[in-house]
Motif scaffolding. Structure first.
Motif, PDB file in Angstrom:
ATOM      1  N   GLY A   1       0.808  -1.016  -0.168  1.00 26.99           N
ATOM      2  CA  GLY A   1       0.149   0.031   0.009  1.00 26.99           C
ATOM      3  C   GLY A   1       0.744   1.475  -0.076  1.00 26.99           C
ATOM      4  N   ASP A   2       0.153   2.458   0.644  1.00 26.37           N
ATOM      5  CA  ASP A   2       0.755   3.503   0.720  1.00 26.37           C
ATOM      6  C   ASP A   2       0.322   4.531   1.750  1.00 26.37           C
ATOM      7  OD1 ASP A   2       1.999   6.183   0.135  1.00 26.37           O
ATOM      8  OD2 ASP A   2       1.041   6.447  -1.939  1.00 26.37           O
TER       9      ASP A   2
ATOM     10  N   PRO B   1     -10.525   7.641   5.190  1.00 24.13           N
ATOM     11  CA  PRO B   1     -11.666   8.469   4.625  1.00 24.13           C
ATOM     12  C   PRO B   1     -10.955   9.288   3.373  1.00 24.13           C
ATOM     13  CG  PRO B   1     -11.986   8.741   6.915  1.00 24.13           C
ATOM     14  CD  PRO B   1     -10.757   7.923   6.629  1.00 24.13           C
ATOM     15  N   GLY B   2     -11.450   9.249   2.222  1.00 27.67           N
ATOM     16  CA  GLY B   2     -10.805   9.983   1.163  1.00 27.67           C
ATOM     17  C   GLY B   2      -9.754   9.201   0.481  1.00 27.67           C
ATOM     18  N   ALA B   3      -9.301   8.148   0.866  1.00 28.18           N
ATOM     19  CA  ALA B   3      -8.357   7.481   0.033  1.00 28.18           C
ATOM     20  C   ALA B   3      -8.854   6.381  -0.839  1.00 28.18           C
ATOM     21  CB  ALA B   3      -7.216   6.562   1.341  1.00 28.18           C
ATOM     22  N   GLY B   4      -8.037   5.833  -1.647  1.00 32.55           N
ATOM     23  CA  GLY B   4      -8.499   5.022  -2.511  1.00 32.55           C
ATOM     24  C   GLY B   4      -7.529   4.605  -3.682  1.00 32.55           C
ATOM     25  N   PHE B   5      -7.939   3.528  -4.676  1.00 34.61           N
ATOM     26  CA  PHE B   5      -6.976   3.263  -5.692  1.00 34.61           C
ATOM     27  C   PHE B   5      -7.876   3.826  -7.202  1.00 34.61           C
ATOM     28  CE2 PHE B   5      -6.889  -0.315  -2.615  1.00 34.61           C
ATOM     29  CZ  PHE B   5      -5.720  -0.318  -2.450  1.00 34.61           C
ATOM     30  N   ASP B   6      -6.898   4.445  -7.756  1.00 35.52           N
ATOM     31  CA  ASP B   6      -7.414   5.322  -8.828  1.00 35.52           C
ATOM     32  C   ASP B   6      -7.659   4.196 -10.214  1.00 35.52           C
ATOM     33  OD1 ASP B   6      -7.095   7.725  -7.796  1.00 35.52           O
ATOM     34  OD2 ASP B   6      -5.182   8.064  -8.364  1.00 35.52           O
TER      35      ASP B   6
ATOM     36  N   GLY C   1      -2.841   7.010   2.828  1.00 43.35           N
ATOM     37  CA  GLY C   1      -3.948   6.333   3.586  1.00 43.35           C
ATOM     38  C   GLY C   1      -4.283   5.111   3.057  1.00 43.35           C
ATOM     39  N   ILE C   2      -3.330   4.418   2.523  1.00 45.64           N
ATOM     40  CA  ILE C   2      -3.781   3.093   2.205  1.00 45.64           C
ATOM     41  C   ILE C   2      -2.657   2.074   2.801  1.00 45.64           C
ATOM     42  CG2 ILE C   2      -3.691   1.589  -0.091  1.00 45.64           C
ATOM     43  CD1 ILE C   2      -4.250   3.949  -1.515  1.00 45.64           C
ATOM     44  N   GLU C   3      -3.185   1.223   3.417  1.00 43.51           N
ATOM     45  CA  GLU C   3      -2.370  -0.027   4.030  1.00 43.51           C
ATOM     46  C   GLU C   3      -2.887  -1.348   3.758  1.00 43.51           C
ATOM     47  OE1 GLU C   3      -1.741   0.301   8.248  1.00 43.51           O
ATOM     48  OE2 GLU C   3      -1.215   2.263   8.233  1.00 43.51           O
ATOM     49  N   SER C   4      -1.976  -1.995   3.133  1.00 42.41           N
ATOM     50  CA  SER C   4      -2.392  -3.391   2.444  1.00 42.41           C
ATOM     51  C   SER C   4      -1.429  -4.387   3.088  1.00 42.41           C
ATOM     52  CB  SER C   4      -2.081  -3.479   0.916  1.00 42.41           C
ATOM     53  OG  SER C   4      -2.796  -2.324   0.234  1.00 42.41           O
TER      54      SER C   4
END
Length: 216
Positions: A13-14, A51-56, A18-21
């Motif tokens: 993730g990043d 909130p507001g994070a995601g995968f384009d 705001g992305i944890e994988s």
């Protein structure tokens, strides 16, 4: 039975975005030739989006993608025109077939956690397919015939038992809580990979939720 613990997953993730994988199988830069797949399952990713994070928008092909939301709301949009919000208790499937692009975001007010599982199809190609089953009932199987697989959702109270399907391959992922399985205690995020499963039962050590793949 091969038990894989939550803390053994590959971290990805990043976090700054705001992305944890957490990846259970060889994935992206975490290449492990000894951990490429189990049965039809080629990925089981735990995703945590602020909130507001995601995968384009990004592409997929020749993969059956099944998503289970643990907490929060997942917004999905894809190149075939589907747009939906997936919530806890819903099963989402995107059959990417010959190729599709999609966006996954947390447009809700709170944190989002979901488990996304990728399965290899029996035959490549075909047309993309999308489906959401809202509020799937406990013990109701969800079939993915394109991958020769069946998903079982199990919710257990402490002391309650459920059968693990007899199958050539069974993959058990603990979404929440603790369960006892064949002498092992599995906690949240732990998984068991069972070959030639026969006569096994999972027992809730606490209240628990399981995702169980039955595969030929």
């Amino acid at each position: 039975m091969d038990v894989r613990r939550a803390d053994e997953r590959y971290q990805g993730g990043d976090p700054a975005a705001g992305i944890e994988s957490r990846h259970a199988f060889s994935f992206g830069p975490h290449y492990d030739p000894d951990n490429l797949r189990f049965g039809a399952v080629i990925a089981c990713n735990e995703e945590h989006l602020a909130p507001g994070a995601g995968f384009d928008e990004h592409p997929h092909s020749h993969t059956e993608i099944v998503t289970w939301v643990v907490e929060g709301e997942l917004t999905h949009r894809d190149s075939t025109g589907h747009e939906s919000v997936v919530r806890p208790g819903d099963v989402q499937r995107l059959s990417s077939a010959g190729g599709v692009r999609h966006v996954e975001r947390n447009d809700g007010p709170g944190p989002l956690t979901f488990v996304q599982m990728w399965l290899a199809p029996l035959r490549p190609g075909g047309d993309p397919y999308y489906e959401v089953v809202h509020g799937i009932a406990d013990s109701t199987p969800y079939a993915v015939p394109e991958a020769g697989a069946m998903l079982h959702v199990r919710r257990l109270g402490a002391g309650e038992r459920t059968a693990v399907p007899d199958a050539a391959y069974a993959y058990v992922h603990v979404v929440r809580g603790e369960v006892r399985l064949d002498g092992e205690t599995l906690g949240t995020g732990d998984a068991a990979r069972i070959t030639d499963a026969k006569g096994l039962e999972a027992e809730g050590a606490t209240e628990a939720e399981l995702l169980v793949w039955e595969m030929t």
